[in-house]
Design a protein around this motif. Structure first.
Motif, PDB file in Angstrom:
ATOM      1  N   GLN A  55      -1.360   8.816   8.049  1.00  0.00           N
ATOM      2  CA  GLN A  55      -1.476   8.459   6.631  1.00  0.00           C
ATOM      3  C   GLN A  55      -2.158   7.115   6.409  1.00  0.00           C
ATOM      4  N   VAL A  56      -2.777   6.585   7.468  1.00  0.00           N
ATOM      5  CA  VAL A  56      -3.498   5.324   7.316  1.00  0.00           C
ATOM      6  C   VAL A  56      -4.739   5.532   6.444  1.00  0.00           C
ATOM      7  N   GLU A  58      -5.057   7.371   3.737  1.00  0.00           N
ATOM      8  CA  GLU A  58      -4.650   7.185   2.332  1.00  0.00           C
ATOM      9  C   GLU A  58      -4.431   5.713   2.027  1.00  0.00           C
ATOM     10  N   GLN A  59      -3.784   5.049   2.988  1.00  0.00           N
ATOM     11  CA  GLN A  59      -3.485   3.621   2.815  1.00  0.00           C
ATOM     12  C   GLN A  59      -4.773   2.827   2.627  1.00  0.00           C
ATOM     13  N   ILE A  60      -5.764   3.114   3.479  1.00  0.00           N
ATOM     14  CA  ILE A  60      -7.045   2.413   3.376  1.00  0.00           C
ATOM     15  C   ILE A  60      -7.669   2.695   2.020  1.00  0.00           C
ATOM     16  N   GLN A  61      -7.658   3.981   1.643  1.00  0.00           N
ATOM     17  CA  GLN A  61      -8.310   4.373   0.400  1.00  0.00           C
ATOM     18  C   GLN A  61      -7.678   3.661  -0.799  1.00  0.00           C
ATOM     19  N   SER A  62      -6.370   3.539  -0.797  1.00  0.00           N
ATOM     20  CA  SER A  62      -5.737   2.897  -1.951  1.00  0.00           C
ATOM     21  C   SER A  62      -5.880   1.375  -1.875  1.00  0.00           C
ATOM     22  N   GLN A  63      -5.969   0.824  -0.661  1.00  0.00           N
ATOM     23  CA  GLN A  63      -6.189  -0.623  -0.558  1.00  0.00           C
ATOM     24  C   GLN A  63      -7.587  -1.004  -1.023  1.00  0.00           C
ATOM     25  N   SER A  67      -8.422  -4.228  -3.386  1.00  0.00           N
ATOM     26  CA  SER A  67      -8.545  -5.283  -2.383  1.00  0.00           C
ATOM     27  C   SER A  67      -9.592  -6.299  -2.826  1.00  0.00           C
ATOM     28  N   VAL A  98       0.218   4.783  14.473  1.00  0.00           N
ATOM     29  CA  VAL A  98      -0.114   4.056  13.243  1.00  0.00           C
ATOM     30  C   VAL A  98      -0.712   2.694  13.612  1.00  0.00           C
ATOM     31  N   LEU A 102      -4.382   1.233  12.716  1.00  0.00           N
ATOM     32  CA  LEU A 102      -4.488   0.001  11.925  1.00  0.00           C
ATOM     33  C   LEU A 102      -5.226  -1.095  12.688  1.00  0.00           C
ATOM     34  N   GLN A 125      -5.368  -5.032  10.651  1.00  0.00           N
ATOM     35  CA  GLN A 125      -4.308  -4.538   9.767  1.00  0.00           C
ATOM     36  C   GLN A 125      -3.015  -4.270  10.541  1.00  0.00           C
TER      37      GLN A 125
END
Ligand SMILES: *[C@@H]1O[C@H](CO)[C@@H](O)[C@H](O)[C@H]1NC(C)=O
Ligand SMILES: *[C@@H]1O[C@H](CO)[C@@H](O)[C@H](O)[C@H]1NC(C)=O
Ligand SMILES: *[C@@H]1O[C@H](CO)[C@@H](O)[C@H](O)[C@H]1NC(C)=O
Ligand SMILES: *[C@@H]1O[C@H](CO)[C@@H](O)[C@H](O)[C@H]1NC(C)=O
Length: 249
Positions: A55-56, A58-63, A67, A98, A102, A125
Motif C-alpha cells: 500500500q506504499v 497509495e501512500q505516495i500518491q496521496s502524499q 507535499s 514496507v 519506502l 521515507q
C-alpha cells in the motif's frame, strides 16, 4: 444600439466565465499517476506489485497531493528483482517489505541536476528519527549514483521528472543494511542454540534422555524444511500472479 452592445458584453462575459471554468479544473486534476508511469515503463511489474501489496503506492500518491517538497522514487526494474537471491523478498515480513519499498522513496523532489545539492546521508521515507535507512548520493554533472552501503547503482534514466514527482529507473534493488546485513543466513534460525541451555546434556549412557533430546531436534529441523517449501510455493505463486497481471494488462 446600446442594448445590443450590452448583450454583446454579456455574451463576452459568459464566454470568458466559461473559459475560466473550463481551464480551472485542469491543474486540479492533480499530480501524475505513479501506477500509469510505471506501467508505461513496461519493466516494473514486481515493483508495481510491491507498491500495491504494501500500500506504499497509495501512500505516495496521496502524499504527492499535499507535499511541499515532492517525492523521488528509485524504481528497480524487474531484472533488478530477478537478480536478487531467491527468496529475498519472501524472507521479509510484511512490515519489512514496507520498509524496503519506502527505502526507495526520498521525501523530496530531485531533478538529475539538483541531486548535486543533496547532502549525505540522505534520508528516505523509511528513515526514522535516528536517521537509519538513509542512502548516499554522489553526483557529477552527468552522472548520479546512489549507494546503500551494500549496493551502489547508477541513476540515469528518468521515467518521469516534473515537480512534485521524479521517478528514476535503477538496475539494482536498493538493499538497506538494516534489513539484510545484520540478519543471519536463512538457515541459521534452525540451529540457534536457544533451547540447549534448558535441555541439560545427557550422561553418555543415558539413552532415553538422549532420544528425548534428539526428537525435539528433529522436530525443529522439520519446520525449516517446511519454510523452504512455503518459500518455494511463494515464488511459484508470485510468478503465476505476475503472469496473471501480464494477461490482464
Ligand atoms: C491511476 O491510474 C489507474 C489506471 O491507469 C487507476 O486505476 C488509478 O485509480 C489511478 N490513480 C489515481 C490516484 O488517480
Ligand atoms: C488530491 O486532492 C484533491 C483535492 O484536494 C482530491 O479531490 C483528490 O481526491 C486527492 N487525491 C488523492 C490521491 O489523495
Ligand atoms: C558511479 O559508479 C560508477 C561505477 O558503478 C563509477 O565508475 C562512477 O565513478 C560513479 N560516479 C559517481 C559520480 O560516483
Ligand atoms: C555514507 O557515507 C558516509 C561517509 O562516507 C559513510 O560513513 C556511510 O556509511 C555511508 N552511508 C551509506 C548508506 O552508504
Amino acid at each position: 444600439m446600446a442594448f445590443a452592445s450590452q448583450l454583446v458584453a454579456l455574451a463576452l462575459l459568459f464566454a470568458v466565465g466559461n473559459a475560466g471554468a473550463a481551464t480551472a479544473p485542469a491543474p486540479a486534476a492533480g499530480p501524475a499517476n505513479l501506477t500509469d508511469i510505471l506501467s508505461k515503463g513496461g519493466q516494473y511489474n514486481t515493483l508495481l506489485r510491491l507498491l500495491s501489496s504494501t500500500q506504499v503506492g497509495e501512500q505516495i500518491q496521496s502524499q504527492l497531493n499535499d507535499s511541499f517538497n515532492g517525492l523521488t522514487l528509485f524504481a528497480p526494474t524487474d531484472n533488478a528483482f530477478n537478480n536478487l537471491k531467491a527468496g529475498t523478498l519472501n524472507g521479509l515480513s510484511a512490515q519489512e517489505q514496507v520498509n524496503l519499498v519506502l527505502y526507495h522513496v526520498l521525501p523530496r523532489y530531485y531533478s538529475l541536476t539538483t541531486f548535486e545539492t543533496a547532502s549525505n546521508p540522505v534520508a528516505t521515507q523509511a528513515s526514522g528519527p535516528s536517521g537509519s535507512y538513509s542512502v548516499n548520493v554522489s553526483s557529477t554533472t552527468n552522472q548520479v549514483n546512489v549507494s546503500t552501503g551494500m549496493v551502489e547503482t547508477q541513476v540515469n534514466n528518468a521515467l518521469y521528472s516534473d515537480f512534485p514527482l521524479a521517478v528514476y529507473s535503477v538496475d539494482k534493488v536498493l538493499l538497506p543494511p538494516q534489513l539484510f546485513e545484520a540478519k543471519p543466513p536463512v538457515a541459521a534460525p534452525a540451529e540457534t542454540p536457544t533451547k540447549s541451555p534448558a535441555t541439560v546434556k545427557p550422561g553418555k549412557g543415558d539413552h532415553s534422555s538422549a532420544a528425548a533430546i534428539e526428537a525435539p531436534a528433529e522436530a525443529t529441523s522439520k519446520p525449516s524444511a517446511a519454510v523452504g517449501l512455503v518459500a518455494g510455493w511463494g515464488i511459484v505463486v508470485v510468478v503465476v500472479g505476475l503472469m496473471g497481471v501480464g494477461n490482464h494488462l
